[in-house]
Each structure stands twice: as C-alpha cells, then as structure tokens.
Design an enzyme around this catalytic site. Sequence first.
Site, PDB file in Angstrom:
ATOM      1  NE  ARG A 195      21.879  -0.719  -1.050  1.00  0.00           N
ATOM      2  CZ  ARG A 195      22.829  -1.447  -1.657  1.00  0.00           C
ATOM      3  NH1 ARG A 195      22.494  -2.505  -2.376  1.00  0.00           N
ATOM      4  NH2 ARG A 195      24.090  -1.133  -1.536  1.00  0.00           N
ATOM      5  CE  LYS A 252      -2.413   2.759   1.233  1.00  0.00           C
ATOM      6  NZ  LYS A 252      -2.619   2.377  -0.157  1.00  0.00           N
ATOM      7  CE1 TYR A 285      -3.082   4.289  -4.029  1.00  0.00           C
ATOM      8  CE2 TYR A 285      -0.978   4.161  -5.156  1.00  0.00           C
ATOM      9  CZ  TYR A 285      -1.774   4.682  -4.155  1.00  0.00           C
ATOM     10  OH  TYR A 285      -1.247   5.598  -3.288  1.00  0.00           O
ATOM     11  CG  ASP A 290      -2.508  -3.891  -5.317  1.00  0.00           C
ATOM     12  OD1 ASP A 290      -2.789  -4.247  -4.149  1.00  0.00           O
ATOM     13  OD2 ASP A 290      -2.139  -2.737  -5.604  1.00  0.00           O
TER      14      ASP A 290
HETATM   15  C1  LIG Z   1      -1.909   2.551  -1.281  1.00  0.00           C
HETATM   16  C2  LIG Z   1      -1.946   1.558  -2.342  1.00  0.00           C
HETATM   17  C3  LIG Z   1      -0.810   1.278  -3.109  1.00  0.00           C
HETATM   18  C4  LIG Z   1       0.482   2.001  -2.898  1.00  0.00           C
HETATM   19  O1  LIG Z   1       1.025   1.738  -1.646  1.00  0.00           O
HETATM   20  P1  LIG Z   1       2.029   2.731  -0.864  1.00  0.00           P
HETATM   21  O2  LIG Z   1       2.398   1.958   0.335  1.00  0.00           O
HETATM   22  O3  LIG Z   1       1.269   3.989  -0.579  1.00  0.00           O
HETATM   23  O4  LIG Z   1       3.170   3.012  -1.782  1.00  0.00           O
HETATM   24  C5  LIG Z   1      -0.924   0.301  -4.085  1.00  0.00           C
HETATM   25  N1  LIG Z   1      -2.069  -0.357  -4.306  1.00  0.00           N
HETATM   26  C6  LIG Z   1      -3.187  -0.101  -3.612  1.00  0.00           C
HETATM   27  C7  LIG Z   1      -4.430  -0.855  -3.916  1.00  0.00           C
HETATM   28  C8  LIG Z   1      -3.174   0.867  -2.609  1.00  0.00           C
HETATM   29  O5  LIG Z   1      -4.284   1.126  -1.918  1.00  0.00           O
END
Ligand SMILES: *Cc1c(COP(=O)(O)O)cnc(C)c1O
Length: 393
Positions: free
Chosen positions: A60, A210, A113, A185
Amino acid sequence: MSKQHQPGPGTQAVWAGEEKNLWWGATQVPVVHSVAFGYPDVDVWRDVALGRTPGHIYGRNTNPTVAAFENKVRILENAEASTSFASGMAAISNILFTLLSPGDRVVSVKDTYGGTNKVFLEFLPRFQVKVELCDTGNHEKIEAEIAKGCRILYLETPTNPTLKVVDIARLAKAAHQAGAIVVADNTFATPINQNPLALGADLVLHSATKYLGGHADALGGVVCGSKGLVEKIYHFREITGAALDPMAAYLLLRGMKTLHLRIRQQNESAGKIARFLAAQPEVSQVFYPGLESHQHHDVARRQMRGFGGMLSFMLKGGFDAVREFLPRLRYAHLAANLGAVETIAGPPATTSHVECTAEERAAMGIPEGLIRYSVGIEETEDLIADLQQALKK
Ligand SMILES: *Cc1c(COP(=O)(O)O)cnc(C)c1O
C-alpha cells in the site's frame, strides 16, 4: 554523447525510470506481485521503514514496479517527485483532500472532468470548502476570483469535452501572488504536448488510464511536483489506501514506451480530421485547439507543442443525428474512455459527464448534440473515410 546531452521525451519514454529495476539481467521491469517485502535483519528493516535506506515495506506504501512507473512520468514531466494512485480520480481526490482544510477556498473552471466537477460540487462543500467555478475562457474573472484569496487554483487544459484552453502561465502567476497552490490536470495534453510545471504549475496530474497507458487496459493516476508537496500527498494516499496495483503499473509502463509515437500520430491525425469535419455541411461546429478558428488557439500555440488527439464536434441534427451517426462508425469504439490506440467516440452524456444531470451539463456549456472523438493511431485517411461514410449515409 557529451555529458551535457539531454535526451528528448521519446528517449525518456522508452528508458526513463527503468535502469535500476532490471533484476537478473531482465531487460523489462518485472511485475512484483508481493504485498510485503521481508528483511532478515531488523535494523536494516527499520532503516527502510523509516526511509533512511531505499527499499520497500508494504504494497500500500510502495512497490518496485509501481516506483518505475512513477519515475518514468516524473522524468517526462521534469519534476522533483511523483506518486501514483489506483485511478485518475483517486489522484485528484487525494490531492484535494491532502491540501484542503475546512474554511479553504478553491478556484477552478466549469469545464473540468465530470468526476472532478462532482468532487467540487458534492464532496468538498460537505467539508466546508468553498469552490468557485469560473467560465473557462474568462481569464479576467478567474484572476479576480483568485485575488479574493484561495488555497488551490485547479486547472485542466485542454478541457473535456469542448477542448477549451486556459493560460497556465498567466493564471499561475495570479495564483502565486495570492499564495495559492496551482494544480493542473494534464491528461489530455500528455507530457509530450505540454509540461504545466514549466509553465508555473506546482502540481501536474494525469489519469494514466488514458494516453499514458494508451491501450485502455489499466486504470491509474499520477501526480508530479516538488518533494514537499508530493510527500504530503503520498502520505495521505499511503494511509487512505488508493494505491496503484503492480500489474496496472506494468501495463502503464509498457504503454508509455510508445507514448511519443502515439501522440505524434494522434496530433497529426486530429488536426487533419478537425479540418475535414469543419468543411462538412452536416457538421455545425468543431472544437479543436489546433484550428485557427478555435477561441483559444493563440494560448494553445504558446503553451503546447502539439494540439492533442482529442476533438469534439456538433451535428446539425442535434442528439437524434448523434444517435444515428455513432453506430455507423466502423473504426470507433462507442465507449466512455479516451486516449487509446483505437479511436473512441461518444456523447458527453454517456462519457465524460455521465455523472452530471442534463441541467448540470447545460450549466457547464456542454451541448447534448456534441460528439467527443478520441483519435486513435489508425491511418488518418481511413478515419476520414469512415467519418465521411457515416456523415453521408
Ligand atoms: C478520465 C479522466 C479523469 C479521471 O481518470 P480515471 O482514471 O478514470 O479515474 C480525470 N481527468 C481527465 C481529464 C480525464 O479524462
């Protein structure tokens, strides 16, 4: 090679973070499926546990495969430190809950998001944290809200799903004057196209699910920044438990070796596809930061090296046209994710903003007739031909 030679991002995507982890001559980072790490000597064990000697204690907290992944992203974002999470949302919520206390204020934009927007509107207010979500394009308004005082300026650029671009350098300057921490982000841009830390952000995060992984087979999240900030966030995560799994870390690491190749191809294809769509009579609007007609094209050109593989567009027939159009696409998964080698398409109502009500989407300026299109690495001409047949039918 001279000592001063700095490897480019493509070389780092392949090599960075891995050298120290190759056991028994293996050329690939092993997947270390071990919950705990044992020590025959109690003093050595204690030194590792106290962080005096490098090593691992419990899954963890840290794991060698996970550490290699964290290092690769850290080097690509040119950061001092990094830590990882079970998903992108785990990264976002852990950052916010580490750094915020009751009475604090967050300034952000409306176009974050969907899950992030939910944390802002549903969870943070329960802990007496005030959140101000500004119109994404309105830099003066965002600066005015920052000047009123805030603990965190939270940015996402380009945004999901209408690809708005916010000026990181300009807003980071305003935030630092107000004593705020700037969080960005960088999921859509990836470190190949944009480095928010170099533009003044204090923390950069990714949904590694992604583009970093790129193959839609593993969830993960990561944050990079100064040692001081990242250690605090790591501590919150090690206690609250949203650790990245070693198998997921391995898949993300493997995906990242082709990050630069995928992003170059996706940048190029998305630009051509955006131009193609903009010229079609069935399409009423195309959102892509690489188009000269894009409202934030100048800022995008200044802060990005490439405009990314995400675009969105509106069909003239509204949601009924979207419902008919999407199943005609041959080379697109109709699915909720993005950033994979395969092209993916869908309406925000079932993808990025499924968590939001129709009213919330309207308030965020997301039209119901919008299609989000994540360009894969297929041949550009095949994707254009596919879109063409789907539009003309
Ligand atoms: C998908 C996404 C998230 C969240 O990510 P997860 O891995 O699905 O929890 C956050 N920010 C953006 C811009 C995203 O496309």
